[in-house]
Design a protein around this motif. Structure first.
Motif, mmCIF file in Angstrom:
data_model
loop_
_atom_site.group_PDB
_atom_site.id
_atom_site.type_symbol
_atom_site.label_atom_id
_atom_site.label_comp_id
_atom_site.label_asym_id
_atom_site.label_seq_id
_atom_site.Cartn_x
_atom_site.Cartn_y
_atom_site.Cartn_z
ATOM 1 N N LYS A 1 14.634 -14.830 5.841
ATOM 2 C CA LYS A 1 13.882 -15.617 6.845
ATOM 3 C C LYS A 1 12.615 -14.892 7.322
ATOM 4 C CE LYS A 1 17.497 -17.931 9.203
ATOM 5 N NZ LYS A 1 18.438 -17.503 10.218
ATOM 6 N N LEU A 2 12.604 -13.578 7.217
ATOM 7 C CA LEU A 2 11.438 -12.816 7.680
ATOM 8 C C LEU A 2 10.260 -13.062 6.726
ATOM 9 C CD1 LEU A 2 13.252 -9.467 8.518
ATOM 10 C CD2 LEU A 2 12.152 -11.006 10.164
ATOM 11 N N PRO A 3 9.001 -12.873 7.207
ATOM 12 C CA PRO A 3 7.861 -13.066 6.301
ATOM 13 C C PRO A 3 8.040 -12.219 5.038
ATOM 14 C CG PRO A 3 7.110 -12.606 8.537
ATOM 15 C CD PRO A 3 8.592 -12.452 8.554
ATOM 16 N N LYS A 4 7.743 -12.844 3.889
ATOM 17 C CA LYS A 4 7.918 -12.122 2.623
ATOM 18 C C LYS A 4 6.596 -11.487 2.212
ATOM 19 C CE LYS A 4 8.948 -13.066 -2.182
ATOM 20 N NZ LYS A 4 9.333 -14.132 -3.116
ATOM 21 N N TYR A 5 6.644 -10.222 1.854
ATOM 22 C CA TYR A 5 5.457 -9.510 1.396
ATOM 23 C C TYR A 5 5.670 -9.020 -0.013
ATOM 24 C CZ TYR A 5 3.808 -9.445 6.179
ATOM 25 O OH TYR A 5 3.368 -9.817 7.417
ATOM 26 N N THR A 6 4.574 -8.901 -0.718
ATOM 27 C CA THR A 6 4.617 -8.272 -2.037
ATOM 28 C C THR A 6 3.479 -7.249 -2.087
ATOM 29 O OG1 THR A 6 3.324 -10.092 -2.923
ATOM 30 C CG2 THR A 6 5.687 -10.209 -3.226
ATOM 31 N N VAL A 7 3.768 -6.091 -2.582
ATOM 32 C CA VAL A 7 2.799 -4.982 -2.579
ATOM 33 C C VAL A 7 2.878 -4.287 -3.937
ATOM 34 C CG1 VAL A 7 2.151 -2.804 -1.450
ATOM 35 C CG2 VAL A 7 3.262 -4.603 -0.113
ATOM 36 N N THR A 8 1.750 -3.928 -4.494
ATOM 37 C CA THR A 8 1.789 -3.189 -5.762
ATOM 38 C C THR A 8 1.968 -1.705 -5.473
ATOM 39 O OG1 THR A 8 0.218 -4.761 -6.645
ATOM 40 C CG2 THR A 8 0.538 -2.764 -7.917
ATOM 41 N N ALA A 9 3.017 -1.125 -6.000
ATOM 42 C CA ALA A 9 3.280 0.288 -5.707
ATOM 43 C C ALA A 9 3.909 0.975 -6.912
ATOM 44 C CB ALA A 9 4.211 0.410 -4.509
ATOM 45 N N ILE B 1 1.662 -9.801 -13.924
ATOM 46 C CA ILE B 1 2.271 -9.004 -12.871
ATOM 47 C C ILE B 1 3.783 -9.166 -12.807
ATOM 48 C CG2 ILE B 1 0.216 -9.003 -11.417
ATOM 49 C CD1 ILE B 1 1.556 -11.164 -9.754
ATOM 50 N N ALA B 2 4.411 -8.108 -12.330
ATOM 51 C CA ALA B 2 5.817 -8.187 -11.960
ATOM 52 C C ALA B 2 5.822 -8.085 -10.437
ATOM 53 C CB ALA B 2 6.576 -7.035 -12.561
ATOM 54 N N VAL B 3 6.604 -8.864 -9.826
ATOM 55 C CA VAL B 3 6.553 -8.925 -8.370
ATOM 56 C C VAL B 3 7.813 -8.333 -7.746
ATOM 57 C CG1 VAL B 3 6.382 -10.457 -6.374
ATOM 58 C CG2 VAL B 3 5.144 -10.989 -8.465
ATOM 59 N N TRP B 4 7.632 -7.374 -6.904
ATOM 60 C CA TRP B 4 8.722 -6.919 -6.043
ATOM 61 C C TRP B 4 8.428 -7.499 -4.682
ATOM 62 C CZ3 TRP B 4 11.992 -2.126 -5.940
ATOM 63 C CH2 TRP B 4 12.251 -1.647 -7.210
ATOM 64 N N GLY B 5 9.297 -8.335 -4.193
ATOM 65 C CA GLY B 5 9.050 -8.965 -2.904
ATOM 66 C C GLY B 5 10.130 -8.560 -1.920
ATOM 67 N N ALA C 1 9.036 -2.701 9.020
ATOM 68 C CA ALA C 1 8.512 -2.765 10.394
ATOM 69 C C ALA C 1 8.968 -4.062 11.077
ATOM 70 C CB ALA C 1 6.997 -2.659 10.374
ATOM 71 N N ASP C 2 9.045 -5.161 10.310
ATOM 72 C CA ASP C 2 9.502 -6.434 10.896
ATOM 73 C C ASP C 2 11.004 -6.407 11.159
ATOM 74 O OD1 ASP C 2 6.954 -7.461 10.855
ATOM 75 O OD2 ASP C 2 7.192 -8.454 8.912
ATOM 76 N N VAL C 3 11.733 -5.762 10.257
ATOM 77 C CA VAL C 3 13.191 -5.667 10.431
ATOM 78 C C VAL C 3 13.498 -4.841 11.688
ATOM 79 C CG1 VAL C 3 15.324 -4.771 9.390
ATOM 80 C CG2 VAL C 3 13.639 -5.938 7.958
ATOM 81 N N LEU C 4 12.748 -3.770 11.885
ATOM 82 C CA LEU C 4 13.019 -2.907 13.044
ATOM 83 C C LEU C 4 12.657 -3.602 14.357
ATOM 84 C CD1 LEU C 4 11.985 0.552 11.558
ATOM 85 C CD2 LEU C 4 14.291 -0.332 11.930
ATOM 86 N N LYS C 5 11.719 -4.536 14.277
ATOM 87 C CA LYS C 5 11.383 -5.302 15.487
ATOM 88 C C LYS C 5 12.591 -6.114 15.963
ATOM 89 C CE LYS C 5 6.945 -7.097 16.257
ATOM 90 N NZ LYS C 5 5.993 -8.118 15.782
ATOM 91 N N LEU C 6 13.435 -6.514 15.004
ATOM 92 C CA LEU C 6 14.619 -7.306 15.370
ATOM 93 C C LEU C 6 15.588 -6.525 16.253
ATOM 94 C CD1 LEU C 6 15.475 -9.024 11.932
ATOM 95 C CD2 LEU C 6 14.221 -9.990 13.868
ATOM 96 N N VAL C 7 15.521 -5.183 16.194
ATOM 97 C CA VAL C 7 16.372 -4.398 17.096
ATOM 98 C C VAL C 7 15.536 -3.798 18.230
ATOM 99 C CG1 VAL C 7 18.333 -3.903 15.581
ATOM 100 C CG2 VAL C 7 16.317 -2.423 15.478
ATOM 101 N N GLY C 8 14.400 -4.429 18.478
ATOM 102 C CA GLY C 8 13.618 -4.079 19.664
ATOM 103 C C GLY C 8 12.706 -2.878 19.506
ATOM 104 N N ILE C 9 12.418 -2.468 18.243
ATOM 105 C CA ILE C 9 11.481 -1.334 18.069
ATOM 106 C C ILE C 9 10.116 -1.917 17.678
ATOM 107 C CG2 ILE C 9 11.057 0.865 16.908
ATOM 108 C CD1 ILE C 9 14.019 1.000 16.233
ATOM 109 N N PRO C 10 9.125 -1.776 18.552
ATOM 110 C CA PRO C 10 7.812 -2.366 18.253
ATOM 111 C C PRO C 10 7.095 -1.647 17.106
ATOM 112 C CG PRO C 10 7.939 -1.609 20.557
ATOM 113 C CD PRO C 10 9.142 -1.075 19.840
#
Ligand code: MTE
Length: 408
Positions: free
Chosen positions: A86-94, A139-143, A148-157
């Motif tokens: 449900k959280l925003p999905k990101y994909t980054v080349t790394a 491209i191969a996508v790792w999504g 940082a968004d997951v940690l916000k769920l436990v109240g860490i800004p």
């Protein structure tokens, strides 16, 4: 943990591509051939190196699979895959690189302990969030979700260095069983300020190449820490703990630390060194084996270069006389588009490919060395960076060629 098991034997290992070079069978450690490695900018899943410390976990029920977030936080939480999706999905080349990449060459200088690797304990994944700008076929996508968004769920800004209850590190605990942990799980940590920085692009990844992660690479959920040695990108995630000190696990405290050449197994004091995080600037020639015969005439010298911490590659120098004289290689991430480090169109966390053409005399020592945007340069000799665990061999990569009845 419900829904996922960490087996204690190797009877349920996944199938792997037959062309992989197996460096250790149990646990399974393998890398692609040099030519497979540079067959595409984004490494196909089959050719992506596999680095394991125990049997591959088995997920029998994805609906019941969950991770717990606990420790020095106000509210602990249990997250199921549906919560993470449900959280925003990101994909980054790394680029992920094992600290043991090129260990075999280091062990030729003096014996080291650890699984031997040629130059392919490295691979490039696409975790990009601007998919529309890319040629999808390349491209191969790792999504995944940003940590940082997951940690916000436990109240860490965002951009938190310390939680109210004193948490400064984020520990990732797996489900696998490793002999180094006396049968316990693999674990590692990163600093909280990196974990909560959305720009650091740390992901809880569930996709690679637009497909769910495969079992070897951490299905159903793994951490990907761009720019940092692969050892911190924990696979088969079980829990995330907010802790005051860095993780005390084996792979943080008694492994993956860089010691000077004078330290041996009799005088080692593990607590004197920090766990390795960013990887240093690295390059390797992939179009040639270490010793090979080439046809008379012009040859193309091709390979990869990458640096840690998001530092781009400023230059790759190639020599055909053992390092006495050099030419600058061309660099690219997309074919036909010159690479500019730091350009907004380049992939910050990813390797570049380099290419140079040369006429080879009767015999030659071909060398590659890369320079990153902070002007860090690969060291010339292995001896100056030799260490007993054989990690971070970033010395100039040298291959010996002879002109003759070619195998090229
Ligand atoms: N995570 C777990 N749970 N178990 C492991 O053995 N190996 C680490 C890291 N994460 C490991 C792990 C190491 S040393 C590396 S280099 C990378 O995973 C390799 O990831 P890959 O097999 O997907 O290439």
């Amino acid at each position: 943990m419900p829904g996922i098991k960490g087996p204690s034997d190797y009877s349920r290992e996944p199938r792997r591509h037959p062309s992989l070079k197996i460096n250790a069978k149990e646990p399974f450690n393998a890398e692609p051939t040099r030519s497979d490695l540079i067959s595409s900018y984004v490494t196909p899943v089959d050719f992506f190196y596999k680095r394991n410390h125990g049997p591959i976990p088995v997920v029998d029920d994805i609906e019941r699979y969950s991770i717990s977030l606990r420790g020095l936080v106000e509210n602990s939480k249990e997250l199921f895959m549906k919560d993470i999706w449900k959280l925003p999905k990101y994909t980054v080349t790394a680029t992920l690189q094992c600290a043991g990449n090129r260990r075999t060459a280091m062990s030729k200088s003096r014996t080291v302990r650890g699984v031997g690797w040629d130059i392919s304990a490295i691979g490039n994944e696409n975790l990009r969030n601007r998919l529309d700008r890319m040629e999808k076929s390349q491209i191969a996508v790792w999504g995944g979700a940003k940590l940082a968004d997951v940690l916000k769920l436990v109240g860490i800004p965002y951009l938190t260095s310390i939680t109210q209850s004193g948490g400064k590190h984020v520990e990732f605990v797996s489900i696998d069983k490793c002999k180094e942990e006396k049968g316990g799980p693999y674990k590692a940590s990163i600093p909280l300020n990196q974990a909560t920085n959305p720009e650091a692009d740390v992901l809880l990844a569930y996709e690679m190449n637009g497909e769910p992660l495969n079992r070897d690479h951490g299905y159903p959920l793994r951490v990907v820490v761009p720019g940092v040695i692969g050892a911190r990108s924990v696979k088969w995630l079980d829990s995330i703990n907010i802790i005051a000190e860095e993780c005390q696990g084996f792979f943080m405290q008694k492994d993956y630390k860089m010691f000077p050449p004078t330290v041996n197994w009799d005088n080692i004091n593990w607590s004197t060194r920090r766990p390795q995080m960013d990887f240093p600037v690295q390059s390797a020639i992939c179009s040639l084996e270490d010793v090979c015969v080439v046809k008379h005439g012009k040859i193309t010298i091709k390979g990869y270069a990458v640096s840690g911490g998001g530092r781009g590659i400023e230059r790759v120098d190639v020599s055909i006389d053992g390092g006495k004289s050099w030419v600058e290689a061309t660099r690219y991430q997309r074919i036909g588009i010159p690479y500019i480090a730091d350009d907004s169109g380049s992939d910050k966390w990813a390797w570049v490919f380099f290419e140079a053409e040369a006429n080879i005399p009767q015999s030659a020592e071909i060398v590659a060395k890369a320079v990153d945007i902070a002007a860090n340069v690969q060291p010339e000799s292995i001896d100056s960076i030799w260490n007993l665990r054989g990690i971070l061999n970033t010395s100039w990569h040298r291959v010996q060629v002879r002109v003759g009845q070619a195998n090229l």
